[in-house]
Structures are given as C-alpha cells and as structure tokens.
Scaffold this motif. Sequence first.
Motif, PDB file in Angstrom:
ATOM      1  N   VAL A  11       0.866  -1.174   0.000  1.00  0.00           N
ATOM      2  CA  VAL A  11       0.000   0.000   0.000  1.00  0.00           C
ATOM      3  C   VAL A  11       0.905   1.227   0.000  1.00  0.00           C
ATOM      4  N   HIS A  12       0.676   2.136  -0.933  1.00  0.00           N
ATOM      5  CA  HIS A  12       1.476   3.350  -1.073  1.00  0.00           C
ATOM      6  C   HIS A  12       0.518   4.529  -1.016  1.00  0.00           C
ATOM      7  N   HIS A  13       0.481   5.207   0.119  1.00  0.00           N
ATOM      8  CA  HIS A  13      -0.483   6.289   0.328  1.00  0.00           C
ATOM      9  C   HIS A  13      -0.390   7.355  -0.757  1.00  0.00           C
ATOM     10  N   GLY A  14       0.831   7.775  -1.070  1.00  0.00           N
ATOM     11  CA  GLY A  14       1.016   8.833  -2.071  1.00  0.00           C
ATOM     12  C   GLY A  14       0.495   8.433  -3.436  1.00  0.00           C
ATOM     13  N   HIS A  15       0.809   7.209  -3.859  1.00  0.00           N
ATOM     14  CA  HIS A  15       0.311   6.729  -5.153  1.00  0.00           C
ATOM     15  C   HIS A  15      -1.209   6.621  -5.140  1.00  0.00           C
ATOM     16  N   ASN A  16      -1.757   6.206  -4.006  1.00  0.00           N
ATOM     17  CA  ASN A  16      -3.209   6.098  -3.898  1.00  0.00           C
ATOM     18  C   ASN A  16      -3.867   7.469  -4.026  1.00  0.00           C
ATOM     19  N   VAL A  17      -3.283   8.477  -3.380  1.00  0.00           N
ATOM     20  CA  VAL A  17      -3.820   9.841  -3.511  1.00  0.00           C
ATOM     21  C   VAL A  17      -3.769  10.272  -4.974  1.00  0.00           C
ATOM     22  N   LYS A  18      -2.645  10.001  -5.624  1.00  0.00           N
ATOM     23  CA  LYS A  18      -2.487  10.391  -7.035  1.00  0.00           C
ATOM     24  C   LYS A  18      -3.511   9.673  -7.909  1.00  0.00           C
ATOM     25  N   ARG A  19      -3.659   8.366  -7.715  1.00  0.00           N
ATOM     26  CA  ARG A  19      -4.614   7.591  -8.516  1.00  0.00           C
ATOM     27  C   ARG A  19      -6.034   8.104  -8.326  1.00  0.00           C
ATOM     28  N   LEU A  20      -6.400   8.366  -7.085  1.00  0.00           N
ATOM     29  CA  LEU A  20      -7.758   8.844  -6.806  1.00  0.00           C
ATOM     30  C   LEU A  20      -7.966  10.253  -7.357  1.00  0.00           C
ATOM     31  N   ARG A  21      -6.959  11.095  -7.235  1.00  0.00           N
ATOM     32  CA  ARG A  21      -7.048  12.459  -7.773  1.00  0.00           C
ATOM     33  C   ARG A  21      -7.203  12.426  -9.286  1.00  0.00           C
ATOM     34  N   GLN A  22      -6.376  11.627  -9.950  1.00  0.00           N
ATOM     35  CA  GLN A  22      -6.439  11.536 -11.404  1.00  0.00           C
ATOM     36  C   GLN A  22      -7.757  10.932 -11.875  1.00  0.00           C
ATOM     37  N   SER A  23      -8.249   9.942 -11.144  1.00  0.00           N
ATOM     38  CA  SER A  23      -9.500   9.309 -11.554  1.00  0.00           C
ATOM     39  C   SER A  23     -10.665  10.285 -11.485  1.00  0.00           C
ATOM     40  N   ARG A  24     -10.529  11.299 -10.667  1.00  0.00           N
ATOM     41  CA  ARG A  24     -11.572  12.329 -10.570  1.00  0.00           C
ATOM     42  C   ARG A  24     -11.298  13.505 -11.499  1.00  0.00           C
ATOM     43  N   GLY A  25     -10.208  13.432 -12.250  1.00  0.00           N
ATOM     44  CA  GLY A  25      -9.893  14.503 -13.190  1.00  0.00           C
ATOM     45  C   GLY A  25      -9.448  15.786 -12.514  1.00  0.00           C
ATOM     46  N   ILE A  26      -8.861  15.670 -11.329  1.00  0.00           N
ATOM     47  CA  ILE A  26      -8.429  16.841 -10.570  1.00  0.00           C
ATOM     48  C   ILE A  26      -6.923  17.003 -10.724  1.00  0.00           C
ATOM     49  N   LYS A  27      -6.490  18.211 -11.033  1.00  0.00           N
ATOM     50  CA  LYS A  27      -5.057  18.486 -11.177  1.00  0.00           C
ATOM     51  C   LYS A  27      -4.440  18.774  -9.816  1.00  0.00           C
ATOM     52  N   GLN A  28      -3.115  18.577  -9.735  1.00  0.00           N
ATOM     53  CA  GLN A  28      -2.394  18.849  -8.501  1.00  0.00           C
ATOM     54  C   GLN A  28      -2.600  20.298  -8.065  1.00  0.00           C
ATOM     55  N   GLN A  29      -2.623  21.203  -9.010  1.00  0.00           N
ATOM     56  CA  GLN A  29      -2.772  22.623  -8.698  1.00  0.00           C
ATOM     57  C   GLN A  29      -4.097  22.896  -7.984  1.00  0.00           C
ATOM     58  N   ALA A  30      -5.170  22.214  -8.410  1.00  0.00           N
ATOM     59  CA  ALA A  30      -6.484  22.409  -7.794  1.00  0.00           C
ATOM     60  C   ALA A  30      -6.493  21.906  -6.350  1.00  0.00           C
ATOM     61  N   ILE A  31      -5.908  20.745  -6.126  1.00  0.00           N
ATOM     62  CA  ILE A  31      -5.816  20.207  -4.752  1.00  0.00           C
ATOM     63  C   ILE A  31      -4.939  21.122  -3.909  1.00  0.00           C
ATOM     64  N   ALA A  32      -3.834  21.580  -4.491  1.00  0.00           N
ATOM     65  CA  ALA A  32      -2.928  22.465  -3.760  1.00  0.00           C
ATOM     66  C   ALA A  32      -3.661  23.730  -3.325  1.00  0.00           C
ATOM     67  N   HIS A  33      -4.447  24.285  -4.209  1.00  0.00           N
ATOM     68  CA  HIS A  33      -5.200  25.495  -3.876  1.00  0.00           C
ATOM     69  C   HIS A  33      -6.185  25.217  -2.743  1.00  0.00           C
ATOM     70  N   GLU A  34      -6.891  24.093  -2.817  1.00  0.00           N
ATOM     71  CA  GLU A  34      -7.873  23.757  -1.788  1.00  0.00           C
ATOM     72  C   GLU A  34      -7.215  23.519  -0.428  1.00  0.00           C
ATOM     73  N   LEU A  35      -6.030  22.895  -0.436  1.00  0.00           N
ATOM     74  CA  LEU A  35      -5.336  22.594   0.814  1.00  0.00           C
ATOM     75  C   LEU A  35      -4.394  23.711   1.250  1.00  0.00           C
TER      76      LEU A  35
END
Length: 147
Positions: A11-35
Amino acid sequence: METKDITGKKVHHGHNVKRLRQSRGIKQQAIAHELELSQQVISKYEQMEELDEEILQKFAKALDISVDVIKMLEEDPVAVYIENNTFESVNDNAKINVASDDSSTNTFNELDKVIELYERLLKTEQERNTALEDRLSKLEEKLNGKK
C-alpha cells in the motif's frame, strides 16, 4: 504506521492519492489550492509511501472520500503499468468520474476500459513473441544451413 496488509500486497499512500485524484480529473494545482499548499508539495506527498493521519484526512476531505480508501487501496503492478501509460494521454477537457456516495454518473465503464487496456497489452506481447519466434526460426535456419 503499517503499509502492508495480511496478503503482502503493498500500500502506497502517495500513489493512492495520485490515482484517486487523477480518476476524478483533478489536477495537482487544484488540490494544492484547496489545501493551501503549493503544487510541488502535493507532488512530494504523492511520492511518499506513508502519509501521516492529518495529511491523509486533508486529502480525503479534498477528494470527498474516506481516509480508509487511501489507506487500503493496494498497489497492483498491472494497474500501475496501465496508469503510467494512459493518464498522460487524457486531454485536459476529459472528465473521468468515479462512482462515489453521491449520485454522480460514470462517463464510461471502468471495467470495460481495464479490459480494453489489458487486451491491448496482451496483443502487444503476442506480437513481440511472434517477432522473436520468427527471428529465432531464421537463426536456426542459418545455423542448420551451415552444417
């Protein structure tokens, strides 16, 4: 924090976050802005095998999923191979939705896509094997002709 389950799958938490983010069509920049983080920090988190509970909760909230999904999603070598060869080709306007607790609808059947990608991978491997067999038979003919 343990990163392997009983079956030994990784289990790789970082890869899981990336996979879930990509599957929702969300860019890193959008998550970065929200967080309220930088895109570079998001990228670093996505490379980390283990994330602390606070960060996991922030990502889970931003992705509208349970923390347990991030913690328990296992790394599958075939899925990683498919992801590494498909997500780069998804254009920016494409929307990929994953079934969630809300009433969102999928724009495609995920299983059909996985099967399609697996069949393409299998076809490529079969073509490679055929080419290698042809080369081997030609080599054998040359060796037998010299005897």
